[in-house]
Write a protein that holds these residues in place. Sequence first.
Motif, PDB file in Angstrom:
ATOM      1  N   ALA A   1       0.818  -1.211   0.000  1.00  0.00           N
ATOM      2  CA  ALA A   1       0.000   0.000   0.000  1.00  0.00           C
ATOM      3  C   ALA A   1       0.848   1.255   0.000  1.00  0.00           C
ATOM      4  O   ALA A   1       0.529   2.239  -0.686  1.00  0.00           O
ATOM      5  N   GLY A   2       1.950   1.235   0.738  1.00  0.00           N
ATOM      6  CA  GLY A   2       2.805   2.415   0.802  1.00  0.00           C
ATOM      7  C   GLY A   2       3.369   2.787  -0.541  1.00  0.00           C
ATOM      8  O   GLY A   2       3.375   3.968  -0.936  1.00  0.00           O
ATOM      9  N   VAL A   3       3.853   1.779  -1.284  1.00  0.00           N
ATOM     10  CA  VAL A   3       4.412   2.037  -2.606  1.00  0.00           C
ATOM     11  C   VAL A   3       3.327   2.521  -3.564  1.00  0.00           C
ATOM     12  O   VAL A   3       3.522   3.485  -4.324  1.00  0.00           O
ATOM     13  N   LEU A   4       2.158   1.850  -3.522  1.00  0.00           N
ATOM     14  CA  LEU A   4       1.071   2.221  -4.432  1.00  0.00           C
ATOM     15  C   LEU A   4       0.606   3.655  -4.192  1.00  0.00           C
ATOM     16  O   LEU A   4       0.398   4.424  -5.140  1.00  0.00           O
ATOM     17  N   LEU A   5       0.460   4.021  -2.929  1.00  0.00           N
ATOM     18  CA  LEU A   5      -0.026   5.366  -2.634  1.00  0.00           C
ATOM     19  C   LEU A   5       1.027   6.416  -2.969  1.00  0.00           C
ATOM     20  O   LEU A   5       0.699   7.476  -3.520  1.00  0.00           O
ATOM     21  N   THR A   6       2.275   6.127  -2.679  1.00  0.00           N
ATOM     22  CA  THR A   6       3.346   7.067  -3.019  1.00  0.00           C
ATOM     23  C   THR A   6       3.418   7.293  -4.515  1.00  0.00           C
ATOM     24  O   THR A   6       3.513   8.438  -4.985  1.00  0.00           O
ATOM     25  N   ASP A   7       3.350   6.204  -5.264  1.00  0.00           N
ATOM     26  CA  ASP A   7       3.403   6.324  -6.728  1.00  0.00           C
ATOM     27  C   ASP A   7       2.199   7.099  -7.260  1.00  0.00           C
ATOM     28  O   ASP A   7       2.331   7.906  -8.194  1.00  0.00           O
ATOM     29  N   ALA A   8       1.022   6.853  -6.681  1.00  0.00           N
ATOM     30  CA  ALA A   8      -0.185   7.561  -7.132  1.00  0.00           C
ATOM     31  C   ALA A   8      -0.051   9.059  -6.897  1.00  0.00           C
ATOM     32  O   ALA A   8      -0.351   9.871  -7.782  1.00  0.00           O
TER      33      ALA A   8
END
Length: 579
Positions: free
Chosen positions: A564-571
Amino acid sequence: MSTVVETDVLIVGSGPAGASAALALSTYGVPNLVVTRYASLADTPRAHITNQRTMEVLRDLGVEQEVVAQATPQHLMGNTTFCTSLAGEELGRVRSWGNDPLVQAEHELASPTRMCDMPQHLMEPVLVNAAVARGTRLRFETEYLSHTQDADGVTATVRDRLRGDTYEIRAKYLIGADGGRSKVAADAGLPMGGQMGVAGSINIVFEADLTRYTAHRPSTLYWVLAPGATVGGIGAGLVRCVRPWTEWLIVWGYDVTAGAPDLTTEYAESVVRKLVGDDDIPVTIKSSSAWTVNEMYAESYANGRVFCAGDAVHRHPPSNGLGSNTSIQDAYNLAWKLRLVLDGTAHPRLLDSYTAERAPVGRQVVTRANQSIRETAPVFEALGGLSPQTPEQLWANIAARKDSTQAAGKQRAELREAIAFKAYEFNAHGVDLNQRYASGAIVPDGTPDPGFARDPELHHQPSSRPGARLPHAWITSGSRTLSTLDTVGRGRFTLLTGIGGEAWVRAASAQDVPVATVVIGPGQAYEDPYGDWARLSEISDAGALLVRPDGFVAFRHASAAPDAGVLLTDALRTVLGHA
Protein backbone atom coordinates in the motif's frame (compact mmCIF):
# COMPACT_ATOMS: atom_id res chain seq x y z
CA MET A 1 8.40 55.66 -12.14
CA SER A 2 5.53 53.74 -10.52
CA THR A 3 6.24 50.84 -8.16
CA VAL A 4 5.51 47.35 -9.48
CA VAL A 5 2.78 45.60 -7.49
CA GLU A 6 3.60 41.97 -6.70
CA THR A 7 1.37 38.99 -5.97
CA ASP A 8 1.36 35.24 -6.49
CA VAL A 9 -1.78 35.15 -8.65
CA LEU A 10 -3.32 38.04 -10.56
CA ILE A 11 -6.98 37.55 -11.44
CA VAL A 12 -8.55 39.72 -14.14
CA GLY A 13 -12.30 39.87 -13.61
CA SER A 14 -14.56 39.71 -10.56
CA GLY A 15 -17.45 37.68 -12.00
CA PRO A 16 -18.28 34.14 -10.88
CA ALA A 17 -15.02 32.65 -12.23
CA GLY A 18 -12.72 35.39 -10.93
CA ALA A 19 -14.47 35.77 -7.59
CA SER A 20 -14.50 32.03 -6.89
CA ALA A 21 -10.86 31.71 -7.94
CA ALA A 22 -9.99 34.45 -5.46
CA LEU A 23 -12.08 32.82 -2.75
CA ALA A 24 -10.50 29.40 -3.24
CA LEU A 25 -6.95 30.77 -3.41
CA SER A 26 -7.40 32.90 -0.31
CA THR A 27 -8.98 29.95 1.50
CA TYR A 28 -5.84 27.98 0.64
CA GLY A 29 -3.57 30.82 1.77
CA VAL A 30 -2.36 31.88 -1.68
CA PRO A 31 -1.76 35.65 -2.07
CA ASN A 32 -3.91 36.98 -4.93
CA LEU A 33 -5.05 40.24 -6.41
CA VAL A 34 -8.27 40.82 -8.37
CA VAL A 35 -8.61 43.68 -10.82
CA THR A 36 -11.80 44.67 -12.62
CA ARG A 37 -12.37 47.48 -15.06
CA TYR A 38 -15.78 48.12 -13.57
CA ALA A 39 -16.65 50.40 -10.66
CA SER A 40 -18.72 47.74 -8.88
CA LEU A 41 -19.71 44.11 -8.89
CA ALA A 42 -22.57 42.92 -11.13
CA ASP A 43 -25.56 45.25 -10.98
CA THR A 44 -27.95 43.05 -12.99
CA PRO A 45 -29.15 39.48 -12.33
CA ARG A 46 -27.43 37.76 -15.30
CA ALA A 47 -26.57 34.16 -14.32
CA HIS A 48 -28.79 32.57 -11.68
CA ILE A 49 -29.33 28.78 -11.78
CA THR A 50 -26.95 27.28 -9.20
CA ASN A 51 -26.70 23.52 -9.50
CA GLN A 52 -25.80 20.86 -6.95
CA ARG A 53 -22.15 20.56 -7.95
CA THR A 54 -21.63 24.30 -7.58
CA MET A 55 -23.37 24.21 -4.21
CA GLU A 56 -20.93 21.46 -3.19
CA VAL A 57 -18.04 23.71 -4.18
CA LEU A 58 -19.53 26.59 -2.16
CA ARG A 59 -20.09 24.20 0.75
CA ASP A 60 -16.40 23.26 0.75
CA LEU A 61 -15.41 26.94 0.53
CA GLY A 62 -17.61 27.80 3.50
CA VAL A 63 -20.24 30.03 1.88
CA GLU A 64 -23.06 27.60 1.10
CA GLN A 65 -25.35 28.86 3.85
CA GLU A 66 -24.90 32.50 2.82
CA VAL A 67 -26.09 31.56 -0.65
CA VAL A 68 -29.01 29.49 0.64
CA ALA A 69 -30.12 32.42 2.83
CA GLN A 70 -30.45 34.75 -0.17
CA ALA A 71 -31.41 32.42 -3.01
CA THR A 72 -34.85 31.46 -4.26
CA PRO A 73 -35.27 27.87 -3.02
CA GLN A 74 -35.63 24.89 -5.33
CA HIS A 75 -39.34 24.33 -4.67
CA LEU A 76 -40.17 27.77 -6.11
CA MET A 77 -38.20 27.16 -9.33
CA GLY A 78 -39.89 24.27 -11.00
CA ASN A 79 -43.18 24.91 -12.81
CA THR A 80 -41.59 25.93 -16.11
CA THR A 81 -44.56 27.24 -18.06
CA PHE A 82 -45.23 27.65 -21.79
CA CYS A 83 -47.92 30.24 -22.53
CA THR A 84 -49.10 32.89 -24.96
CA SER A 85 -48.39 35.51 -22.24
CA LEU A 86 -48.37 35.41 -18.46
CA ALA A 87 -51.94 36.69 -18.44
CA GLY A 88 -52.83 34.64 -21.50
CA GLU A 89 -53.38 31.03 -22.34
CA GLU A 90 -51.23 28.30 -20.81
CA LEU A 91 -49.97 25.63 -23.22
CA GLY A 92 -48.18 23.29 -20.85
CA ARG A 93 -45.62 22.93 -18.08
CA VAL A 94 -42.44 21.01 -17.30
CA ARG A 95 -41.56 20.06 -13.75
CA SER A 96 -38.04 21.46 -13.77
CA TRP A 97 -34.81 21.83 -11.81
CA GLY A 98 -35.33 18.65 -9.80
CA ASN A 99 -38.99 19.28 -8.93
CA ASP A 100 -40.35 16.25 -10.76
CA PRO A 101 -40.83 13.65 -7.98
CA LEU A 102 -38.65 11.06 -9.71
CA VAL A 103 -35.94 13.57 -10.54
CA GLN A 104 -36.16 15.00 -7.03
CA ALA A 105 -35.33 11.59 -5.63
CA GLU A 106 -32.25 11.46 -7.87
CA HIS A 107 -31.21 14.89 -6.58
CA GLU A 108 -31.62 13.76 -2.97
CA LEU A 109 -29.52 10.66 -3.62
CA ALA A 110 -26.79 12.50 -5.52
CA SER A 111 -25.69 15.28 -3.18
CA PRO A 112 -25.99 16.77 0.30
CA THR A 113 -26.88 20.08 -1.36
CA ARG A 114 -29.92 21.49 -3.12
CA MET A 115 -29.84 23.57 -6.25
CA CYS A 116 -31.26 27.08 -6.02
CA ASP A 117 -31.72 30.31 -7.95
CA MET A 118 -29.06 32.82 -6.89
CA PRO A 119 -28.91 35.85 -9.22
CA GLN A 120 -25.41 36.98 -10.09
CA HIS A 121 -25.78 40.41 -8.47
CA LEU A 122 -26.34 38.58 -5.17
CA MET A 123 -23.82 35.77 -5.73
CA GLU A 124 -20.82 37.97 -6.55
CA PRO A 125 -20.86 39.87 -3.22
CA VAL A 126 -20.97 36.60 -1.29
CA LEU A 127 -17.91 35.29 -3.13
CA VAL A 128 -15.97 38.55 -3.16
CA ASN A 129 -16.68 39.51 0.44
CA ALA A 130 -15.51 36.10 1.66
CA ALA A 131 -12.42 36.28 -0.57
CA VAL A 132 -11.44 39.73 0.68
CA ALA A 133 -12.06 38.70 4.29
CA ARG A 134 -9.61 35.82 3.76
CA GLY A 135 -6.88 37.92 2.14
CA THR A 136 -7.74 38.77 -1.47
CA ARG A 137 -6.79 42.29 -2.55
CA LEU A 138 -9.42 43.84 -4.83
CA ARG A 139 -9.09 46.80 -7.19
CA PHE A 140 -12.11 48.30 -8.96
CA GLU A 141 -11.79 50.68 -11.93
CA THR A 142 -8.57 48.91 -12.91
CA GLU A 143 -8.39 47.87 -16.54
CA TYR A 144 -6.16 45.08 -17.80
CA LEU A 145 -4.24 46.27 -20.89
CA SER A 146 -1.64 43.62 -21.73
CA HIS A 147 0.77 41.07 -20.36
CA THR A 148 4.15 39.53 -21.04
CA GLN A 149 5.47 36.37 -19.48
CA ASP A 150 8.86 34.79 -18.87
CA ALA A 151 10.17 31.68 -17.16
CA ASP A 152 9.46 33.05 -13.68
CA GLY A 153 6.18 34.89 -13.99
CA VAL A 154 3.82 37.27 -15.74
CA THR A 155 3.96 41.05 -15.89
CA ALA A 156 0.60 42.67 -16.57
CA THR A 157 0.06 46.31 -17.41
CA VAL A 158 -3.11 47.84 -16.03
CA ARG A 159 -4.68 51.29 -16.10
CA ASP A 160 -6.22 53.02 -13.12
CA ARG A 161 -9.40 54.39 -14.69
CA LEU A 162 -9.82 57.02 -11.98
CA ARG A 163 -6.34 58.54 -12.24
CA GLY A 164 -5.71 57.59 -15.85
CA ASP A 165 -2.18 56.30 -15.21
CA THR A 166 -0.82 52.83 -15.91
CA TYR A 167 1.25 50.54 -13.74
CA GLU A 168 2.56 46.99 -13.71
CA ILE A 169 1.58 43.99 -11.65
CA ARG A 170 4.07 41.15 -11.36
CA ALA A 171 2.56 37.75 -10.63
CA LYS A 172 3.69 34.17 -10.76
CA TYR A 173 0.47 33.24 -12.57
CA LEU A 174 -2.33 35.14 -14.32
CA ILE A 175 -5.97 34.05 -14.46
CA GLY A 176 -8.09 35.65 -17.18
CA ALA A 177 -11.68 35.60 -15.96
CA ASP A 178 -12.67 38.64 -17.98
CA GLY A 179 -15.77 37.33 -19.72
CA GLY A 180 -16.97 36.50 -23.19
CA ARG A 181 -14.84 39.19 -24.85
CA SER A 182 -11.76 38.20 -22.88
CA LYS A 183 -8.71 40.30 -23.73
CA VAL A 184 -6.53 38.00 -21.64
CA ALA A 185 -7.59 34.97 -23.72
CA ALA A 186 -6.99 36.93 -26.94
CA ASP A 187 -3.58 38.16 -25.78
CA ALA A 188 -2.65 34.63 -24.70
CA GLY A 189 -3.60 33.34 -28.16
CA LEU A 190 -5.92 30.62 -26.88
CA PRO A 191 -7.32 28.64 -29.84
CA MET A 192 -11.09 28.84 -30.15
CA GLY A 193 -13.67 26.67 -31.88
CA GLY A 194 -17.22 27.60 -32.90
CA GLN A 195 -18.58 31.06 -33.67
CA MET A 196 -19.76 34.24 -31.98
CA GLY A 197 -22.89 36.24 -32.65
CA VAL A 198 -25.19 33.49 -34.01
CA ALA A 199 -28.35 35.30 -32.79
CA GLY A 200 -29.36 38.52 -31.08
CA SER A 201 -31.01 38.91 -27.68
CA ILE A 202 -32.18 41.69 -25.38
CA ASN A 203 -32.33 41.58 -21.59
CA ILE A 204 -34.91 43.81 -19.94
CA VAL A 205 -34.85 44.03 -16.15
CA PHE A 206 -38.08 45.36 -14.64
CA GLU A 207 -40.18 45.50 -11.51
CA ALA A 208 -43.85 44.56 -11.47
CA ASP A 209 -46.07 42.67 -9.06
CA LEU A 210 -46.97 39.62 -11.12
CA THR A 211 -48.16 37.52 -8.18
CA ARG A 212 -51.58 36.92 -9.72
CA TYR A 213 -50.01 35.34 -12.81
CA THR A 214 -47.18 33.36 -11.23
CA ALA A 215 -47.53 32.49 -7.53
CA HIS A 216 -49.94 29.62 -8.26
CA ARG A 217 -47.39 28.07 -10.65
CA PRO A 218 -44.08 29.12 -9.07
CA SER A 219 -41.17 28.98 -11.47
CA THR A 220 -37.92 30.54 -12.45
CA LEU A 221 -38.85 30.57 -16.15
CA TYR A 222 -42.01 31.36 -18.10
CA TRP A 223 -41.72 30.83 -21.86
CA VAL A 224 -43.93 32.93 -24.09
CA LEU A 225 -44.91 31.76 -27.57
CA ALA A 226 -45.92 35.01 -29.23
CA PRO A 227 -45.54 36.44 -32.75
CA GLY A 228 -41.89 37.35 -33.31
CA ALA A 229 -40.63 35.05 -30.55
CA THR A 230 -38.70 32.85 -32.97
CA VAL A 231 -36.58 35.72 -34.31
CA GLY A 232 -33.08 35.51 -32.83
CA GLY A 233 -33.03 35.12 -29.09
CA ILE A 234 -33.03 31.80 -27.25
CA GLY A 235 -35.93 30.04 -28.95
CA ALA A 236 -38.92 31.90 -27.48
CA GLY A 237 -39.75 34.91 -25.39
CA LEU A 238 -38.71 34.41 -21.78
CA VAL A 239 -39.94 35.97 -18.56
CA ARG A 240 -37.52 35.06 -15.79
CA CYS A 241 -38.24 35.53 -12.12
CA VAL A 242 -35.41 37.33 -10.32
CA ARG A 243 -37.14 37.68 -6.93
CA PRO A 244 -40.61 36.20 -6.38
CA TRP A 245 -42.87 37.73 -7.63
CA THR A 246 -41.88 41.34 -8.12
CA GLU A 247 -38.47 41.45 -9.84
CA TRP A 248 -38.11 40.10 -13.37
CA LEU A 249 -35.89 39.81 -16.41
CA ILE A 250 -37.18 39.38 -19.94
CA VAL A 251 -35.17 37.86 -22.79
CA TRP A 252 -36.42 38.80 -26.26
CA GLY A 253 -34.71 38.19 -29.58
CA TYR A 254 -33.79 40.39 -32.50
CA ASP A 255 -32.40 39.82 -35.99
CA VAL A 256 -28.66 39.98 -35.45
CA THR A 257 -28.08 40.84 -39.11
CA ALA A 258 -30.20 43.98 -38.75
CA GLY A 259 -28.60 45.09 -35.49
CA ALA A 260 -30.08 45.69 -32.07
CA PRO A 261 -33.15 47.92 -31.77
CA ASP A 262 -33.03 51.26 -30.02
CA LEU A 263 -33.43 50.26 -26.39
CA THR A 264 -35.61 53.12 -25.23
CA THR A 265 -37.77 52.82 -22.14
CA GLU A 266 -40.81 52.84 -24.41
CA TYR A 267 -39.48 49.93 -26.45
CA ALA A 268 -38.60 47.95 -23.33
CA GLU A 269 -42.04 48.52 -21.85
CA SER A 270 -43.73 47.43 -25.08
CA VAL A 271 -41.88 44.10 -24.95
CA VAL A 272 -42.77 43.66 -21.28
CA ARG A 273 -46.44 44.35 -22.02
CA LYS A 274 -46.43 41.86 -24.90
CA LEU A 275 -45.01 39.04 -22.78
CA VAL A 276 -46.93 39.80 -19.58
CA GLY A 277 -50.17 40.38 -21.45
CA ASP A 278 -51.54 43.02 -19.07
CA ASP A 279 -51.48 46.65 -20.21
CA ASP A 280 -52.71 48.00 -16.88
CA ILE A 281 -50.27 46.54 -14.36
CA PRO A 282 -47.64 49.06 -13.15
CA VAL A 283 -44.19 48.36 -14.64
CA THR A 284 -40.84 49.98 -13.82
CA ILE A 285 -38.03 49.40 -16.30
CA LYS A 286 -34.69 49.13 -14.48
CA SER A 287 -32.33 48.44 -17.38
CA SER A 288 -32.10 46.97 -20.87
CA SER A 289 -29.14 45.65 -22.84
CA ALA A 290 -28.42 43.80 -26.06
CA TRP A 291 -26.20 40.72 -26.35
CA THR A 292 -25.52 37.95 -28.81
CA VAL A 293 -25.94 34.20 -28.58
CA ASN A 294 -22.52 32.57 -28.93
CA GLU A 295 -21.37 29.05 -29.62
CA MET A 296 -17.64 29.19 -28.96
CA TYR A 297 -15.22 27.26 -26.76
CA ALA A 298 -11.49 27.33 -26.18
CA GLU A 299 -9.53 24.26 -27.19
CA SER A 300 -6.83 25.13 -24.66
CA TYR A 301 -7.36 27.00 -21.41
CA ALA A 302 -3.73 27.96 -20.84
CA ASN A 303 -0.60 29.35 -22.42
CA GLY A 304 2.44 29.12 -20.19
CA ARG A 305 1.67 30.88 -16.92
CA VAL A 306 -1.60 32.35 -18.17
CA PHE A 307 -4.86 30.50 -17.52
CA CYS A 308 -8.38 31.48 -18.48
CA ALA A 309 -11.68 30.47 -16.89
CA GLY A 310 -15.40 31.06 -17.18
CA ASP A 311 -16.96 32.84 -20.15
CA ALA A 312 -13.47 33.64 -21.41
CA VAL A 313 -13.21 30.01 -22.55
CA HIS A 314 -16.83 28.85 -22.97
CA ARG A 315 -19.28 31.28 -24.54
CA HIS A 316 -22.86 30.16 -24.84
CA PRO A 317 -26.47 31.19 -24.18
CA PRO A 318 -28.05 30.82 -20.72
CA SER A 319 -29.99 27.68 -21.66
CA ASN A 320 -29.63 24.89 -19.04
CA GLY A 321 -28.24 27.42 -16.56
CA LEU A 322 -24.69 26.21 -17.09
CA GLY A 323 -22.67 29.43 -17.35
CA SER A 324 -21.81 30.50 -13.81
CA ASN A 325 -21.80 26.88 -12.64
CA THR A 326 -19.12 25.91 -15.14
CA SER A 327 -17.21 29.11 -14.35
CA ILE A 328 -17.11 28.45 -10.61
CA GLN A 329 -16.12 24.84 -11.18
CA ASP A 330 -13.31 25.91 -13.57
CA ALA A 331 -11.87 28.11 -10.83
CA TYR A 332 -12.21 25.41 -8.18
CA ASN A 333 -10.38 22.94 -10.41
CA LEU A 334 -7.51 25.35 -11.02
CA ALA A 335 -7.06 26.87 -7.57
CA TRP A 336 -5.82 23.83 -5.66
CA LYS A 337 -3.39 23.02 -8.44
CA LEU A 338 -1.92 26.52 -8.38
CA ARG A 339 -1.59 26.31 -4.60
CA LEU A 340 0.37 23.03 -4.73
CA VAL A 341 2.64 24.24 -7.53
CA LEU A 342 3.30 27.55 -5.79
CA ASP A 343 4.27 25.91 -2.49
CA GLY A 344 6.54 23.42 -4.24
CA THR A 345 4.44 20.34 -3.48
CA ALA A 346 3.61 19.70 -7.14
CA HIS A 347 5.53 19.97 -10.38
CA PRO A 348 4.23 22.69 -12.75
CA ARG A 349 3.09 19.96 -15.15
CA LEU A 350 0.16 19.38 -12.76
CA LEU A 351 -1.27 22.56 -14.29
CA ASP A 352 -1.50 20.81 -17.67
CA SER A 353 -4.41 18.84 -16.22
CA TYR A 354 -6.53 22.00 -16.05
CA THR A 355 -7.08 22.14 -19.80
CA ALA A 356 -7.26 18.34 -20.08
CA GLU A 357 -10.07 18.19 -17.51
CA ARG A 358 -12.04 21.37 -18.04
CA ALA A 359 -11.91 21.96 -21.82
CA PRO A 360 -14.09 18.88 -22.59
CA VAL A 361 -16.60 20.12 -20.01
CA GLY A 362 -16.61 23.59 -21.57
CA ARG A 363 -17.19 22.20 -25.02
CA GLN A 364 -20.02 19.98 -23.73
CA VAL A 365 -21.88 22.85 -22.07
CA VAL A 366 -21.53 25.12 -25.11
CA THR A 367 -22.98 22.38 -27.31
CA ARG A 368 -25.74 21.50 -24.84
CA ALA A 369 -26.84 25.11 -24.28
CA ASN A 370 -27.12 25.83 -27.98
CA GLN A 371 -28.85 22.52 -28.65
CA SER A 372 -31.45 23.43 -26.03
CA ILE A 373 -32.32 26.55 -28.02
CA ARG A 374 -32.88 24.43 -31.12
CA GLU A 375 -35.04 22.01 -29.13
CA THR A 376 -37.58 24.77 -28.49
CA ALA A 377 -38.53 24.81 -32.19
CA PRO A 378 -40.75 21.68 -31.99
CA VAL A 379 -43.00 23.48 -29.49
CA PHE A 380 -43.68 26.15 -32.11
CA GLU A 381 -43.83 23.53 -34.85
CA ALA A 382 -46.64 21.71 -33.03
CA LEU A 383 -48.60 24.96 -33.20
CA GLY A 384 -47.71 25.71 -36.81
CA GLY A 385 -45.73 28.70 -35.63
CA LEU A 386 -42.50 28.28 -37.60
CA SER A 387 -43.80 29.12 -41.06
CA PRO A 388 -44.40 32.76 -42.03
CA GLN A 389 -47.87 33.80 -40.97
CA THR A 390 -49.87 36.58 -39.42
CA PRO A 391 -50.36 36.83 -35.66
CA GLU A 392 -54.00 36.00 -36.23
CA GLN A 393 -53.03 32.72 -37.85
CA LEU A 394 -50.79 31.78 -34.91
CA TRP A 395 -53.62 32.45 -32.46
CA ALA A 396 -55.94 30.37 -34.65
CA ASN A 397 -53.45 27.50 -34.65
CA ILE A 398 -53.19 27.68 -30.86
CA ALA A 399 -56.97 27.68 -30.52
CA ALA A 400 -57.30 24.74 -32.92
CA ARG A 401 -55.75 22.34 -30.39
CA LYS A 402 -59.00 22.55 -28.39
CA ASP A 403 -61.09 21.09 -31.20
CA SER A 404 -62.61 17.64 -31.00
CA THR A 405 -60.95 16.41 -34.19
CA GLN A 406 -58.29 13.87 -35.08
CA ALA A 407 -56.00 16.68 -36.27
CA ALA A 408 -56.42 18.54 -32.99
CA GLY A 409 -55.69 15.37 -31.02
CA LYS A 410 -52.49 14.89 -33.01
CA GLN A 411 -51.56 18.52 -32.36
CA ARG A 412 -52.11 18.12 -28.62
CA ALA A 413 -49.94 15.02 -28.54
CA GLU A 414 -47.16 16.71 -30.50
CA LEU A 415 -47.27 19.72 -28.20
CA ARG A 416 -47.09 17.56 -25.06
CA GLU A 417 -44.18 15.62 -26.50
CA ALA A 418 -42.29 18.76 -27.56
CA ILE A 419 -42.71 20.38 -24.13
CA ALA A 420 -41.73 17.17 -22.30
CA PHE A 421 -38.55 16.93 -24.41
CA LYS A 422 -37.40 20.20 -22.84
CA ALA A 423 -36.30 18.06 -19.89
CA TYR A 424 -32.92 18.10 -21.62
CA GLU A 425 -32.76 21.79 -20.75
CA PHE A 426 -34.55 21.89 -17.41
CA ASN A 427 -33.65 18.53 -15.84
CA ALA A 428 -30.24 17.67 -17.27
CA HIS A 429 -28.96 16.24 -13.99
CA GLY A 430 -26.26 14.21 -15.73
CA VAL A 431 -24.84 17.31 -17.43
CA ASP A 432 -24.54 18.83 -13.96
CA LEU A 433 -22.83 15.91 -12.23
CA ASN A 434 -21.46 13.29 -14.64
CA GLN A 435 -18.05 14.82 -15.35
CA ARG A 436 -15.35 12.19 -15.86
CA TYR A 437 -11.84 13.62 -15.89
CA ALA A 438 -8.97 12.06 -17.82
CA SER A 439 -5.58 13.69 -17.31
CA GLY A 440 -2.15 13.27 -15.81
CA ALA A 441 -3.69 14.09 -12.42
CA ILE A 442 -5.79 10.91 -12.54
CA VAL A 443 -4.39 7.38 -12.07
CA PRO A 444 -6.47 4.83 -14.02
CA ASP A 445 -7.13 1.58 -12.16
CA GLY A 446 -7.19 -0.62 -15.25
CA THR A 447 -10.85 -1.55 -15.00
CA PRO A 448 -13.04 -1.23 -18.09
CA ASP A 449 -15.26 1.82 -18.26
CA PRO A 450 -18.83 0.55 -17.66
CA GLY A 451 -20.34 3.56 -19.43
CA PHE A 452 -23.74 4.87 -18.40
CA ALA A 453 -26.77 2.69 -17.73
CA ARG A 454 -29.18 5.54 -18.57
CA ASP A 455 -29.10 8.73 -20.61
CA PRO A 456 -25.95 10.48 -19.31
CA GLU A 457 -27.39 13.95 -19.93
CA LEU A 458 -30.55 13.38 -17.92
CA HIS A 459 -29.39 11.04 -15.17
CA HIS A 460 -26.49 11.19 -12.74
CA GLN A 461 -24.60 7.93 -12.30
CA PRO A 462 -22.34 7.89 -9.23
CA SER A 463 -18.97 6.20 -9.60
CA SER A 464 -15.76 5.85 -7.64
CA ARG A 465 -13.72 5.30 -10.79
CA PRO A 466 -10.63 7.51 -10.95
CA GLY A 467 -11.68 10.74 -12.65
CA ALA A 468 -15.20 10.74 -11.19
CA ARG A 469 -16.53 12.92 -8.40
CA LEU A 470 -16.62 11.06 -5.09
CA PRO A 471 -20.11 9.57 -4.60
CA HIS A 472 -22.28 11.15 -1.93
CA ALA A 473 -23.52 8.93 0.90
CA TRP A 474 -24.81 9.88 4.34
CA ILE A 475 -22.52 8.54 7.06
CA THR A 476 -22.23 9.25 10.78
CA SER A 477 -19.52 10.26 13.23
CA GLY A 478 -20.79 10.04 16.79
CA SER A 479 -24.01 12.03 16.88
CA ARG A 480 -23.24 13.85 13.62
CA THR A 481 -24.66 12.89 10.24
CA LEU A 482 -22.56 14.09 7.33
CA SER A 483 -21.90 13.42 3.67
CA THR A 484 -18.89 11.54 2.40
CA LEU A 485 -18.24 14.77 0.49
CA ASP A 486 -17.92 16.58 3.82
CA THR A 487 -14.92 14.40 4.69
CA VAL A 488 -12.90 15.56 1.68
CA GLY A 489 -11.83 18.90 0.22
CA ARG A 490 -10.53 21.81 2.30
CA GLY A 491 -7.48 21.98 0.09
CA ARG A 492 -6.05 18.59 0.98
CA PHE A 493 -5.92 15.01 -0.28
CA THR A 494 -8.05 12.45 1.56
CA LEU A 495 -7.78 8.67 1.69
CA LEU A 496 -10.99 6.73 2.33
CA THR A 497 -10.82 3.12 3.48
CA GLY A 498 -12.53 0.76 5.92
CA ILE A 499 -11.98 -2.16 8.27
CA GLY A 500 -8.85 -4.01 7.16
CA GLY A 501 -7.41 -0.88 5.53
CA GLU A 502 -4.79 -0.26 8.21
CA ALA A 503 -1.95 -0.50 5.67
CA TRP A 504 -3.54 2.33 3.67
CA VAL A 505 -3.84 4.48 6.79
CA ARG A 506 -0.18 3.90 7.63
CA ALA A 507 0.78 4.70 4.05
CA ALA A 508 -1.16 7.97 4.14
CA SER A 509 0.53 9.10 7.36
CA ALA A 510 3.96 8.36 5.89
CA GLN A 511 3.57 10.63 2.84
CA ASP A 512 5.46 13.89 2.42
CA VAL A 513 2.18 15.42 1.27
CA PRO A 514 -0.52 15.78 3.95
CA VAL A 515 -3.20 13.13 3.37
CA ALA A 516 -6.23 13.06 5.68
CA THR A 517 -7.65 9.61 6.41
CA VAL A 518 -11.28 8.58 6.70
CA VAL A 519 -11.99 5.07 7.95
CA ILE A 520 -15.62 4.00 7.52
CA GLY A 521 -17.07 0.95 9.25
CA PRO A 522 -18.57 -0.38 12.48
CA GLY A 523 -16.67 0.95 15.47
CA GLN A 524 -14.57 3.29 13.31
CA ALA A 525 -14.41 7.08 13.35
CA TYR A 526 -17.10 7.08 10.66
CA GLU A 527 -19.91 4.57 10.30
CA ASP A 528 -22.19 3.62 7.43
CA PRO A 529 -25.53 2.98 9.16
CA TYR A 530 -27.62 2.88 5.97
CA GLY A 531 -25.13 0.76 4.03
CA ASP A 532 -25.11 3.36 1.25
CA TRP A 533 -21.34 3.81 1.23
CA ALA A 534 -20.74 0.05 1.02
CA ARG A 535 -22.98 0.01 -2.05
CA LEU A 536 -21.55 3.10 -3.74
CA SER A 537 -17.83 2.83 -2.95
CA GLU A 538 -17.18 0.02 -5.46
CA ILE A 539 -14.27 -1.19 -3.31
CA SER A 540 -13.97 -3.72 -0.48
CA ASP A 541 -13.74 -2.60 3.13
CA ALA A 542 -9.96 -2.95 2.96
CA GLY A 543 -9.68 -1.10 -0.37
CA ALA A 544 -8.89 2.57 -0.74
CA LEU A 545 -9.85 5.73 -2.60
CA LEU A 546 -7.49 8.69 -2.84
CA VAL A 547 -9.56 11.84 -3.34
CA ARG A 548 -8.13 15.12 -4.60
CA PRO A 549 -8.77 18.50 -2.96
CA ASP A 550 -11.59 19.13 -5.46
CA GLY A 551 -13.49 15.98 -4.47
CA PHE A 552 -12.56 13.92 -7.54
CA VAL A 553 -11.16 10.41 -7.17
CA ALA A 554 -7.48 10.33 -8.17
CA PHE A 555 -6.65 6.68 -7.38
CA ARG A 556 -8.61 3.54 -6.54
CA HIS A 557 -7.53 0.16 -5.25
CA ALA A 558 -10.34 -2.33 -4.74
CA SER A 559 -8.80 -4.37 -1.93
CA ALA A 560 -6.09 -4.58 0.70
CA ALA A 561 -2.54 -4.32 -0.61
CA PRO A 562 0.66 -5.43 1.12
CA ASP A 563 2.49 -2.76 -0.86
CA ALA A 564 0.00 0.00 0.00
CA GLY A 565 2.80 2.41 0.80
CA VAL A 566 4.41 2.04 -2.61
CA LEU A 567 1.07 2.22 -4.43
CA LEU A 568 -0.03 5.37 -2.63
CA THR A 569 3.35 7.07 -3.02
CA ASP A 570 3.40 6.32 -6.73
CA ALA A 571 -0.19 7.56 -7.13
CA LEU A 572 0.57 10.84 -5.42
CA ARG A 573 3.74 11.32 -7.44
CA THR A 574 1.72 10.80 -10.62
CA VAL A 575 -1.06 13.17 -9.60
CA LEU A 576 1.42 15.84 -8.53
CA GLY A 577 3.36 15.61 -11.77
CA HIS A 578 6.54 14.10 -10.32
CA ALA A 579 6.28 10.70 -11.99
